[in-house]
Design a protein around this motif. Structure first.
Motif, PDB file in Angstrom:
ATOM      1  N   LEU A  28       0.767  -1.209  -0.180  1.00 29.03           N
ATOM      2  CA  LEU A  28       0.191  -0.085   0.234  1.00 29.03           C
ATOM      3  C   LEU A  28       0.661   1.075   0.152  1.00 29.03           C
ATOM      4  O   LEU A  28       0.246   2.488   0.116  1.00 29.03           O
ATOM      5  CB  LEU A  28      -1.050   0.406   1.011  1.00 29.03           C
ATOM      6  N   GLN A  47      -1.129  10.592   4.431  1.00 25.83           N
ATOM      7  CA  GLN A  47      -2.240   9.346   4.555  1.00 25.83           C
ATOM      8  C   GLN A  47      -1.087   9.291   6.820  1.00 25.83           C
ATOM      9  O   GLN A  47       0.125   9.256   7.208  1.00 25.83           O
ATOM     10  CB  GLN A  47      -0.910   8.277   4.337  1.00 25.83           C
ATOM     11  N   PHE A  75      -8.726   0.294   3.423  1.00 27.83           N
ATOM     12  CA  PHE A  75      -7.927   1.387   2.187  1.00 27.83           C
ATOM     13  C   PHE A  75      -8.590   1.076   1.482  1.00 27.83           C
ATOM     14  O   PHE A  75      -8.789  -0.050   0.734  1.00 27.83           O
ATOM     15  CB  PHE A  75      -6.167   0.662   2.729  1.00 27.83           C
ATOM     16  N   VAL A 126      -9.982  -3.661   2.095  1.00 27.17           N
ATOM     17  CA  VAL A 126      -9.643  -3.534   0.773  1.00 27.17           C
ATOM     18  C   VAL A 126     -10.390  -3.609  -0.054  1.00 27.17           C
ATOM     19  O   VAL A 126     -10.954  -4.171  -0.190  1.00 27.17           O
ATOM     20  CB  VAL A 126      -8.480  -4.586   0.654  1.00 27.17           C
TER      21      VAL A 126
END
Length: 134
Positions: A28, A47, A75, A126
């Motif tokens: 990621l 982030q 995410f 995800v």
């Protein structure tokens, strides 16, 4: 306006948790950094930092999903293929599939996601949602 700066996650065994988190967070875009107290993962500007901290008392885990406290961390990624790739990568790192990748039309018409949990009971999602929350 405030922004999320960091997220601390308590685990029973930091090196074991890192073995599961590292492949996923690295994919990621996060980079692992060490210090004496915890393990930090840094990413991109804007982030949040993700910290893995040792539990104050050994054997107090795993966290139980649905109890008061942690729910999950989601995410967003750029494609359905990326959801599938990260799901497979997490499984290879020892995560357990809670929900295999699939569409969630109850959220939005384009929502596609998978849910995974590691040994401490920490759950991630995800997702790919190109149409946003319209």
């Amino acid at each position: 306006m405030a922004k999320l700066d960091h997220l601390g996650i308590t685990v029973d065994d930091v090196p074991a948790a890192s073995a599961q988190f590292h492949p996923v967070l690295h994919a990621l875009g996060y980079t692992r950094a060490h210090d004496e107290e915890d393990l930090a993962y840094w990413c991109c500007p804007g982030q949040p930092e993700i910290l893995l901290d040792p539990a104050r008392a050994a054997g107090t885990g795993p966290h139980e999903h649905g109890r008061v406290g942690w729910q999950h961390l989601a995410f967003a990624v750029d494609s359905r293929d990326e959801v599938d790739r990260l799901h497979a990568l997490a499984l290879d790192a020892g995560w357990t599939a809670v929900r295999e990748p699939k569409e969630y039309p109850r959220f939005t018409k384009s929502y596609y996601a998978s849910f995974l949990e590691e040994d401490n009971g920490i759950r991630i999602e995800v997702l790919h949602n190109p149409d946003g929350w319209n």
